[in-house]
Design a protein around this motif. Structure first.
Motif, short mmCIF file in Angstrom:
data_model
loop_
_atom_site.label_atom_id
_atom_site.label_comp_id
_atom_site.label_asym_id
_atom_site.label_seq_id
_atom_site.Cartn_x
_atom_site.Cartn_y
_atom_site.Cartn_z
N LEU A 246 0.83 -1.20 0.00
CA LEU A 246 0.00 0.00 0.00
C LEU A 246 0.87 1.26 0.00
CD1 LEU A 246 -2.73 -1.07 2.61
CD2 LEU A 246 -2.89 -1.10 0.11
N GLY A 247 1.88 1.27 0.86
CA GLY A 247 2.80 2.41 0.90
C GLY A 247 3.61 2.53 -0.38
N ASP A 248 4.14 1.40 -0.85
CA ASP A 248 4.94 1.42 -2.07
C ASP A 248 4.12 1.86 -3.27
OD1 ASP A 248 7.05 0.53 -0.59
OD2 ASP A 248 6.93 -1.56 -1.25
N ALA A 249 2.86 1.40 -3.33
CA ALA A 249 1.99 1.75 -4.46
C ALA A 249 1.70 3.25 -4.48
CB ALA A 249 0.68 0.97 -4.38
N PHE A 250 1.47 3.83 -3.29
CA PHE A 250 1.20 5.27 -3.23
C PHE A 250 2.40 6.07 -3.72
CE2 PHE A 250 1.65 9.22 -0.73
CZ PHE A 250 0.59 9.92 -1.28
N VAL A 251 3.59 5.70 -3.25
CA VAL A 251 4.79 6.42 -3.67
C VAL A 251 5.03 6.26 -5.17
CG1 VAL A 251 7.30 6.56 -3.41
CG2 VAL A 251 5.85 6.28 -1.40
N LYS A 252 4.78 5.05 -5.70
CA LYS A 252 4.97 4.82 -7.13
C LYS A 252 3.98 5.63 -7.97
CE LYS A 252 6.20 1.02 -9.03
NZ LYS A 252 6.26 -0.36 -9.55
N LEU A 253 2.76 5.77 -7.46
CA LEU A 253 1.77 6.58 -8.17
C LEU A 253 2.23 8.04 -8.28
CD1 LEU A 253 -1.61 5.22 -6.75
CD2 LEU A 253 -0.88 5.16 -9.15
N VAL A 254 2.78 8.54 -7.18
CA VAL A 254 3.27 9.92 -7.20
C VAL A 254 4.48 10.05 -8.13
CG1 VAL A 254 4.26 11.77 -5.81
CG2 VAL A 254 2.40 10.40 -4.88
N LYS A 255 5.42 9.10 -8.01
CA LYS A 255 6.62 9.15 -8.86
C LYS A 255 6.27 9.07 -10.34
CE LYS A 255 10.19 7.37 -5.74
NZ LYS A 255 11.22 6.32 -5.54
N MET A 256 5.17 8.40 -10.66
CA MET A 256 4.73 8.27 -12.04
C MET A 256 4.52 9.64 -12.69
SD MET A 256 1.17 6.47 -13.28
CE MET A 256 0.16 7.62 -12.32
N LEU A 257 4.13 10.63 -11.89
CA LEU A 257 3.80 11.94 -12.43
C LEU A 257 4.90 12.97 -12.24
CD1 LEU A 257 0.07 12.28 -11.27
CD2 LEU A 257 0.94 11.51 -13.48
N ILE A 258 5.95 12.61 -11.50
CA ILE A 258 6.97 13.62 -11.18
C ILE A 258 7.71 14.11 -12.43
CG2 ILE A 258 9.25 13.88 -10.12
CD1 ILE A 258 8.17 12.53 -7.66
N ALA A 259 8.10 13.21 -13.33
CA ALA A 259 8.85 13.63 -14.52
C ALA A 259 8.07 14.61 -15.39
CB ALA A 259 9.30 12.41 -15.32
N PRO A 260 6.84 14.28 -15.81
CA PRO A 260 6.09 15.26 -16.61
C PRO A 260 5.76 16.53 -15.85
CG PRO A 260 4.69 13.38 -16.07
CD PRO A 260 6.09 13.02 -15.67
N LEU A 261 5.52 16.41 -14.55
CA LEU A 261 5.21 17.59 -13.76
C LEU A 261 6.41 18.53 -13.69
CD1 LEU A 261 3.22 17.74 -10.48
CD2 LEU A 261 5.46 18.79 -10.55
N VAL A 262 7.59 17.97 -13.39
CA VAL A 262 8.81 18.79 -13.32
C VAL A 262 9.09 19.43 -14.67
CG1 VAL A 262 11.32 18.66 -13.08
CG2 VAL A 262 9.85 17.54 -11.39
N PHE A 263 8.92 18.68 -15.74
CA PHE A 263 9.12 19.24 -17.08
C PHE A 263 8.24 20.46 -17.31
CE2 PHE A 263 7.68 19.50 -21.50
CZ PHE A 263 8.89 19.73 -22.15
N CYS A 264 6.97 20.32 -16.99
CA CYS A 264 6.02 21.43 -17.22
C CYS A 264 6.38 22.67 -16.40
CB CYS A 264 4.60 20.97 -16.88
SG CYS A 264 3.90 19.78 -18.04
N VAL A 265 6.63 22.48 -15.09
CA VAL A 265 6.86 23.65 -14.25
C VAL A 265 8.19 24.33 -14.57
CG1 VAL A 265 5.39 22.82 -12.37
CG2 VAL A 265 7.82 22.29 -12.34
N VAL A 266 9.22 23.55 -14.94
CA VAL A 266 10.51 24.15 -15.28
C VAL A 266 10.41 24.92 -16.60
CG1 VAL A 266 12.91 23.69 -15.90
CG2 VAL A 266 11.88 22.51 -13.96
N VAL A 267 9.79 24.31 -17.61
CA VAL A 267 9.64 24.99 -18.91
C VAL A 267 8.82 26.27 -18.76
CG1 VAL A 267 8.59 24.82 -21.20
CG2 VAL A 267 9.93 22.91 -20.30
N LEU A 268 7.69 26.18 -18.08
CA LEU A 268 6.86 27.37 -17.90
C LEU A 268 7.54 28.39 -17.01
CD1 LEU A 268 3.32 25.74 -17.56
CD2 LEU A 268 4.23 27.02 -19.49
N GLY A 269 8.35 27.92 -16.06
CA GLY A 269 9.08 28.85 -15.21
C GLY A 269 10.09 29.66 -16.01
#
Length: 444
Positions: free
Chosen positions: A36-59
């Protein structure tokens, strides 16, 4: 009941308590709860790369002045390197003053090295600048998003953002608008995932208590106590002193981040709160252009708690195995760990893996000594992740103040009365999402 339903903080508190109870009284049923804990962290990590890309580019796009963005980046790296060096030195000094491994007289031949095999598979020895620099560059553009190195995403996003800024308005504006729309979808996805945080915390805590006993959350020996005390000293005295120079109180910042810190405590991963933290720092009054550069890069460059543990654990293993270290040896360890500490983010069981890489690069200390600290890695990982998170938040405040990208009046209002910020703050559990940067059409 309505208050609990609306408050992620209370939900996680209840999950922590419930996890302790279930793990203590029904340990035989909790062996599979870690998923349960591992799945939650993996779900968040799944979105970190595209999220970081978006905020850095727009920044970068929103900054307009590329010279300004470059200056922020250089100051950020300088700050990170200074704080990493301080943290590494603190670990060595504490280990030598309190000698946590002295008197153990461990025979390395009696240790079972088989338990380290799964960690050694992930070891990437980084002992010079060339290795570290090449590791920043992904094999392909797609590889930056499919790998586990957030710095590769940051590098790709910086180059993309700079190139975008040089294009004519009729080209760059639609691209920025499209990235902004994608980012809104990602933040909405993150908002849905964060609602699962209490479940992830419950599973991780129940598993740990069931496997190691309730005492594992309170007392795992001298090394654990020493490390916790060392990290608390670093956060309160060193980071607190730095914040004080800019007129802020470390305890008020911790109170402001209490929900995120609690989720990190439950999951032992700062990845699980990256989007919320970036949003909160923006609401604190730091320009989104600074937040989008400092925080994602800090997840790899500015691991204060990890750096303390790295040198503390290395010297502990040397003491426990009776390995004498000269001043030259200590200097070599510091130089090696300056590089290996940068490779921690995104690696499964990162502390053990990077420690293995460090010891492989310094064969005088038997790497099999890592077996001694395997059982305490999770409990160590809790405050390690929390201190990494706080260190990056302090870095954002410092760089923001340094670059005059911080609204001091708003920051003091929010920290003194955090409840007043709720009206403007995205809780990531509300239906309405507010991005930590203006939409594309408002950026110019």
């Amino acid at each position: 009941m309505q208050t609990i339903k609306k408050s992620l903080f209370l939900q996680v508190i209840i999950a922590l308590i419930f996890g302790c109870v279930v793990g203590f009284f029904f340990p035989q049923y909790t062996k599979d709860f870690q998923v349960l804990g591992d799945a939650f962290v993996k779900l968040v990590k799944m979105l970190i790369a595209p999220l970081v890309f978006c905020v850095v580019v727009l920044g970068i796009y929103g900054a307009g002045d590329l010279k300004k963005a470059g200056k922020v980046g250089l100051k950020t790296i300088l700050y990170f390197e200074v704080m990493t060096t301080v943290a590494l030195l603190l670990g060595v000094v504490v280990a030598y003053i309190f000698k946590p491994g002295a008197g153990m007289h461990i025979d390395v031949h009696s240790l079972d090295a088989a338990s380290l095999s799964k960690y050694n598979e992930n070891v990437h020895s980084v002992t010079n600048f060339s290795d570290f620099f090449l590791n920043l560059i992904p094999q392909t553009a797609v590889g930056a998003f499919t790998g586990a190195e957030v710095l590769q995403v940051v590098l790709f996003a910086i180059i993309f953002g700079i190139a975008l800024s040089y294009l004519p308005n009729d080209v760059k504006d639609p691209v920025a608008s499209a990235i902004d729309k994608v980012s809104q979808v990602i933040f909405k996805m993150m908002g849905l995932i964060v609602k699962l945080a209490p479940i992830g915390v419950f599973g991780a805590v129940a598993f740990t208590v069931g496997k190691y006993g309730l005492s594992s959350l309170m007392n795992l020996g001298y090394l654990v106590v020493l490390y916790y005390a060392c990290v608390i000293f670093f956060v309160v005295v060193i980071l607190g002193g730095i914040l004080r120079l800019f007129g802020f109180n470390i305890f008020k910042l911790i109170r402001y981040l209490k929900e995120e810190i609690l989720v990190v405590c439950g999951t032992a991963s700062s990845d699980s709160v990256l989007p919320q933290v970036m949003n909160k720092l923006t609401q604190l009054g730091i320009k989104n252009t600074t937040v989008s550069l400092v925080v994602p890069s800090g997840y790899s460059f500015n691991l204060d708690g990890f750096s303390i543990y790295l040198t503390l654990a290395v010297v502990f293993i040397a003491q426990a195995t009776g390995t004498a270290l000269s001043l030259h040896d200590l200097m070599m360890i510091l130089i090696i760990t300056l590089f290996t500490s940068k490779g921690a983010h995104g690696i499964p069981a990162s502390a053990i893996v990077v420690l293995a890489a460090t010891l492989n690069s310094f064969p005088a200390i038997p790497a099999v000594g890592l077996v001694l600290i395997l059982s305490i890695d999770w409990i160590i990982g809790i405050i390690r992740a929390v201190s990494n998170l706080i260190g990056n938040c302090v870095a954002a405040v410092v760089i923001g103040a340094w670059e005059k990208d911080l609204d001091f009046e708003r920051a003091h209002q929010v920290l003194n009365h955090p409840e007043l910020a709720k009206a403007a703050e995205t809780d990531f559990v509300d239906d309405a999402m507010v991005l930590p940067f203006p939409v594309a059409k408002d950026l110019n």
